[in-house]
Design an enzyme around this catalytic site. Structure first.
Site, mmCIF file in Angstrom:
data_model
loop_
_atom_site.group_PDB
_atom_site.id
_atom_site.type_symbol
_atom_site.label_atom_id
_atom_site.label_comp_id
_atom_site.label_asym_id
_atom_site.label_seq_id
_atom_site.Cartn_x
_atom_site.Cartn_y
_atom_site.Cartn_z
ATOM 1 N N SER A 177 -23.566 -40.696 -13.073
ATOM 2 C CA SER A 177 -24.547 -39.946 -13.850
ATOM 3 C C SER A 177 -25.814 -40.714 -14.171
ATOM 4 C CB SER A 177 -23.910 -39.453 -15.152
ATOM 5 O OG SER A 177 -23.452 -40.545 -15.939
ATOM 6 N N HIS A 205 -21.559 -33.990 -11.705
ATOM 7 C CA HIS A 205 -22.931 -33.906 -11.206
ATOM 8 C C HIS A 205 -23.006 -33.553 -9.721
ATOM 9 C CE1 HIS A 205 -24.598 -35.494 -14.970
ATOM 10 N NE2 HIS A 205 -23.504 -36.225 -15.007
ATOM 11 N N LYS A 239 -23.652 -27.751 -16.214
ATOM 12 C CA LYS A 239 -24.758 -28.433 -15.513
ATOM 13 C C LYS A 239 -25.283 -27.512 -14.418
ATOM 14 C CE LYS A 239 -23.154 -33.046 -16.789
ATOM 15 N NZ LYS A 239 -21.999 -32.634 -17.637
#
Length: 388
Positions: A177, A205, A239
């Site tokens: 990250s 991610h 996300k």
């Protein structure tokens, strides 16, 4: 006691490490309103630009009408809605696993998975740059906690070969990250198979961004056999998916173990079912809208080209996370503040989130960013070099 706390806060401020909250007054997007001012933002993980998508807003209204606004109970005491169940089945199929289990957050998912699968007689092997939630989970498990240098699989193999633990669990970010680099997943899978270890892959991610149709880091290799029996796959849904929550996917026996033993799943109220209803729409957009990942790829190329002449260098990353390494905490804050004065938000990341001497700007790109947005950031950073 309070005097001591005040001294600690003052010390953090003197070291450039004190954090402050800012109030977002608009939907999450590439252009936002923060504390009464409009900004161009490179600070969120809304990688596909879905957080304010009209179809998701419509699904939220439909979900509220159908399911209400609260689950009212934990999953194991009649809080497990049909909306949760349908989403779990869709996520398992999308990620390529037999079963999936919803968690409230990625932090809770990692805590639940690790503590359910490892204990005092076991050993956990972790990349030194893993997310804090993985480190905290390892400590809470009370297993032997063995860390290896970032992406150093030779050291990992040596430590796997020499341990006599009852169960071995390797835990790692798929996309790191704060670095933006990607773990060598095929090699990790092979090592874990060789030494009979489980592999927990945190793809917070990568999910929605990487791999075929945004199915995540496991699909980067193009190999169907990478979905090994020994993988537990975790991804977040707040996300790239643009909503909220997380899930773990694995073989049926692992998911059933989590239902019985993962305390962060058992002892908490289920997420509002309407969120699961929204996420079904998000999942369709992730799968269908290849143009979003294509836009991200163009933005990454443009940013790299625009920052080539800076004295600070981008860390090697092919993901939407583009860290600009500054080094000094105060200097990183100065540059971040300089951008903010120009109406651009890029957060300065400092220890303990990153190692000492490795402060950086974490530039987060989105499919919603336009070429002129990237150009504006590059121009502002180049202007700031004149004040060094």
């Amino acid at each position: 006691m309070f005097a001591g706390l005040a001294e600690q806060l003052h010390a953090r401020e003197q070291e450039g490490l004190r954090r402050f909250r800012q109030v977002l007054e608009s939907p999450q997007a590439s252009h936002i309103t923060l504390d009464g001012r409009d900004y161009l933002a490179f600070s969120s993980n809304d990688y596909l630009g879905l957080a304010n998508h009209a179809d998701l807003i419509k699904s939220a209204s439909e979900g509220a009408q159908q399911y209400g606004v609260g689950a009212g109970a934990s999953h194991l005491t009649h809080g497990h809605s049909s909306a949760h169940h349908i989403l779990e089945e869709a996520l398992a199929q999308f990620a390529g696993f037999p079963k999936a289990l919803l968690f409230s957050t990625g932090y809770m998912a990692n805590i639940g998975v690790v503590t359910a699968l490892a204990g005092r007689e076991d050993a956990i092997f972790a990349d030194k740059l893993n997310h804090a939630s993985l480190n905290d989970a390892a400590i809470l498990s009370r297993a032997k906690f063995i860390r290896y240098s970032h992406l150093d699989l030779a050291v990992l193999e040596q430590r796997l070969a020499t341990t006599h633990a009852r169960r071995k669990l390797v835990i790692t970010d798929a996309v790191f990250s704060m670095e933006g680099d990607v773990a060598p997943i095929s090699q990790l899978v092979a090592l874990c198979e060789k030494y009979h270890a489980l592999l927990l892959l945190d793809d917070a991610h990568g999910f929605g961004v990487l791999g075929e149709q945004g199915r995540g880091s496991l699909f980067l290799t193009g190999r169907s056999d990478v979905h090994s029996l020994n993988i537990v796959y975790m991804a977040t849904l707040g996300k790239a998916a643009g909503v909220f929550g997380a899930f773990a996917a694995a073989q049926e026996v692992v998911i059933e173990t989590l239902i019985q033993s993962a305390r962060s799943y058992i002892y908490t109220t289920a997420t509002p079912p309407l969120l699961s209803h929204i996420l079904l729409t998000s999942l369709k957009l992730i799968e269908q809208d290849e143009w979003r990942r294509e836009a991200l790829a163009r933005n990454i190329v443009q940013l790299k080209e625009g920052l080539q002449s800076l004295p600070w260098k981008l860390l090697p990353s092919s993901t939407p996370i583009q860290p600009l390494l500054i080094g000094d905490n105060v200097e990183a804050m100065r540059i971040s503040h300089g951008l903010r004065e120009r109406g651009i938000l890029v957060p300065a990341i400092r220890p303990p989130t990153v190692p000492q001497g490795a402060a950086r700007l974490r530039i987060s790109l989105s499919a919603a960013h336009q070429p002129q947005d990237i150009q504006c950031l590059a121009q502002a950073l180049n202007e700031l070099t004149l004040h060094l």
